[in-house]
Design an enzyme around this catalytic site. Structure first.
Site, PDB file in Angstrom:
ATOM      1  N   GLU A 140      -3.952   0.534  -2.187  1.00  0.00           N
ATOM      2  CA  GLU A 140      -3.226  -0.607  -2.741  1.00  0.00           C
ATOM      3  C   GLU A 140      -2.544  -0.251  -4.065  1.00  0.00           C
ATOM      4  O   GLU A 140      -3.116   0.446  -4.901  1.00  0.00           O
ATOM      5  CB  GLU A 140      -4.175  -1.778  -2.995  1.00  0.00           C
ATOM      6  CG  GLU A 140      -4.968  -2.229  -1.777  1.00  0.00           C
ATOM      7  CD  GLU A 140      -6.333  -1.573  -1.687  1.00  0.00           C
ATOM      8  OE1 GLU A 140      -7.189  -2.099  -0.934  1.00  0.00           O
ATOM      9  OE2 GLU A 140      -6.546  -0.529  -2.356  1.00  0.00           O
TER      10      GLU A 140
ATOM     11  N   HIS B 115     -17.375   9.058  -0.972  1.00  0.00           N
ATOM     12  CA  HIS B 115     -16.347   8.547  -1.880  1.00  0.00           C
ATOM     13  C   HIS B 115     -15.013   8.220  -1.210  1.00  0.00           C
ATOM     14  O   HIS B 115     -14.067   7.817  -1.877  1.00  0.00           O
ATOM     15  CB  HIS B 115     -16.110   9.545  -3.012  1.00  0.00           C
ATOM     16  CG  HIS B 115     -17.287   9.674  -3.931  1.00  0.00           C
ATOM     17  ND1 HIS B 115     -18.344  10.511  -3.667  1.00  0.00           N
ATOM     18  CD2 HIS B 115     -17.590   9.048  -5.097  1.00  0.00           C
ATOM     19  CE1 HIS B 115     -19.239  10.424  -4.638  1.00  0.00           C
ATOM     20  NE2 HIS B 115     -18.805   9.537  -5.513  1.00  0.00           N
TER      21      HIS B 115
ATOM     22  N   CYS C 147      -8.453   4.905   1.003  1.00  0.00           N
ATOM     23  CA  CYS C 147      -9.132   4.681   2.284  1.00  0.00           C
ATOM     24  C   CYS C 147      -8.436   5.453   3.396  1.00  0.00           C
ATOM     25  O   CYS C 147      -7.222   5.676   3.345  1.00  0.00           O
ATOM     26  CB  CYS C 147      -9.102   3.198   2.659  1.00  0.00           C
ATOM     27  SG  CYS C 147      -9.805   2.082   1.427  1.00  0.00           S
TER      28      CYS C 147
ATOM     29  N   TYR D  47      -7.886 -14.052   3.637  1.00  0.00           N
ATOM     30  CA  TYR D  47      -6.671 -13.528   4.253  1.00  0.00           C
ATOM     31  C   TYR D  47      -6.859 -13.055   5.690  1.00  0.00           C
ATOM     32  O   TYR D  47      -5.884 -12.684   6.357  1.00  0.00           O
ATOM     33  CB  TYR D  47      -6.124 -12.350   3.420  1.00  0.00           C
ATOM     34  CG  TYR D  47      -7.094 -11.199   3.271  1.00  0.00           C
ATOM     35  CD1 TYR D  47      -7.154 -10.188   4.213  1.00  0.00           C
ATOM     36  CD2 TYR D  47      -7.962 -11.139   2.194  1.00  0.00           C
ATOM     37  CE1 TYR D  47      -8.049  -9.144   4.100  1.00  0.00           C
ATOM     38  CE2 TYR D  47      -8.866 -10.091   2.057  1.00  0.00           C
ATOM     39  CZ  TYR D  47      -8.903  -9.100   2.998  1.00  0.00           C
ATOM     40  OH  TYR D  47      -9.790  -8.073   2.872  1.00  0.00           O
TER      41      TYR D  47
ATOM     42  N   ASP E 184       0.830  -1.204   0.000  1.00  0.00           N
ATOM     43  CA  ASP E 184       0.000   0.000   0.000  1.00  0.00           C
ATOM     44  C   ASP E 184       0.863   1.251   0.000  1.00  0.00           C
ATOM     45  O   ASP E 184       1.913   1.294   0.661  1.00  0.00           O
ATOM     46  CB  ASP E 184      -0.903   0.038   1.230  1.00  0.00           C
ATOM     47  CG  ASP E 184      -2.135  -0.845   1.087  1.00  0.00           C
ATOM     48  OD1 ASP E 184      -2.114  -1.759   0.243  1.00  0.00           O
ATOM     49  OD2 ASP E 184      -3.103  -0.621   1.832  1.00  0.00           O
TER      50      ASP E 184
ATOM     51  N   ASN F 245     -18.249  11.573   2.577  1.00  0.00           N
ATOM     52  CA  ASN F 245     -17.796  12.826   1.967  1.00  0.00           C
ATOM     53  C   ASN F 245     -17.887  13.912   3.031  1.00  0.00           C
ATOM     54  O   ASN F 245     -18.815  13.887   3.859  1.00  0.00           O
ATOM     55  CB  ASN F 245     -18.698  13.264   0.807  1.00  0.00           C
ATOM     56  CG  ASN F 245     -18.563  12.401  -0.431  1.00  0.00           C
ATOM     57  OD1 ASN F 245     -17.554  11.727  -0.623  1.00  0.00           O
ATOM     58  ND2 ASN F 245     -19.585  12.417  -1.268  1.00  0.00           N
TER      59      ASN F 245
END
Length: 222
Positions: free
Chosen positions: A185, A147, A63, A95, A38, A106
């Site tokens: 990522e 978002h 994120c 995982y 990341d 938002n």
């Protein structure tokens, strides 16, 4: 301490120094976990250019990882616990035991919420709120859905879970930064899969960024 262990510990210190300067770092979790690297920023240092970099150079979800106590103060749930839909049942992951996803938000001063400027505003305002969560009125400042994906770290951080959410927040805590970190990522344009650790190191070297293995963070801070 062996040479390899010393080098790994030094990479964690360099990563924390970079974060204190507001610079991004790269963190690979583990080959037997997500196997992903990341691109990670302190949320308070994110600019529209940083959002553009995450879109173009990383390509994953943008994120914001929050400390568990901060998320609790904002009354942010794990989304799988509150979704009333059959798709939320039997949430099995290959995982980990569970996902860290909470709400998508938002800031209320954004328009659509998706532009680089809008997402940067949402992210930096999340960082500001996380600095003093007791004084923040989350619902008056943010709206959901939005978002920017919010992630809620495990209460015990790396003692409970070893995901990028916890790795990032643990680094913030150790670097004496607000417990709000952006994780995104890194994907491989050629394969469509996760960027390999070798590819991530090449990117870090080219861009002058610190690359650190999750195992080194766990050894140093876990």
């Amino acid at each position: 301490m062996t040479g390899d262990a010393s080098t790994a510990a030094a990479s964690v210190e360099r990563a924390m120094d970079a974060l204190r300067r507001g610079e991004p770092i790269l963190v690979h979790d583990a080959a037997d976990r997500e196997g992903e690297t990341d691109l990670i920023y302190p949320a308070g240092a994110v600019t529209p250019d940083a959002v553009a970099r995450m879109r173009n150079d990383a390509g994953g979800l943008v994120c914001v990882a929050l400390d568990d106590a901060v998320a609790a103060a904002f009354e942010l749930p794990y989304v799988q616990n509150v979704l009333d839909h059959p798709a939320a049942a039997d949430h099995e992951l290959g995982y980990d035991d569970r996902s860290s996803f909470s709400l998508t938000v938002n800031h209320r001063d954004t328009y659509t919420g998706i532009t680089d400027e809008d997402r940067a505003l949402t992210i930096t305002e999340l960082a500001a709120a996380a600095t003093d969560p007791g004084d923040a009125d989350f619902a008056s400042e943010f709206r959901a859905p939005g978002h920017v994906h919010v992630l809620r770290a495990a209460p015990g951080l790396l003692a409970d879970r070893e995901g990028h959410t916890e790795l990032a927040v643990a680094l913030a805590e150790a670097a004496d930064l607000p417990p709000a970190m952006v994780v995104c990522e890194m994907l491989d344009d050629d394969t469509g899969g996760a960027l390999s650790p070798a590819g991530a190191r090449t990117y870090a070297d080219r861009e002058g960024l610190v690359y650190v293995e999750g195992s080194a963070v766990i050894d140093r801070l876990g």
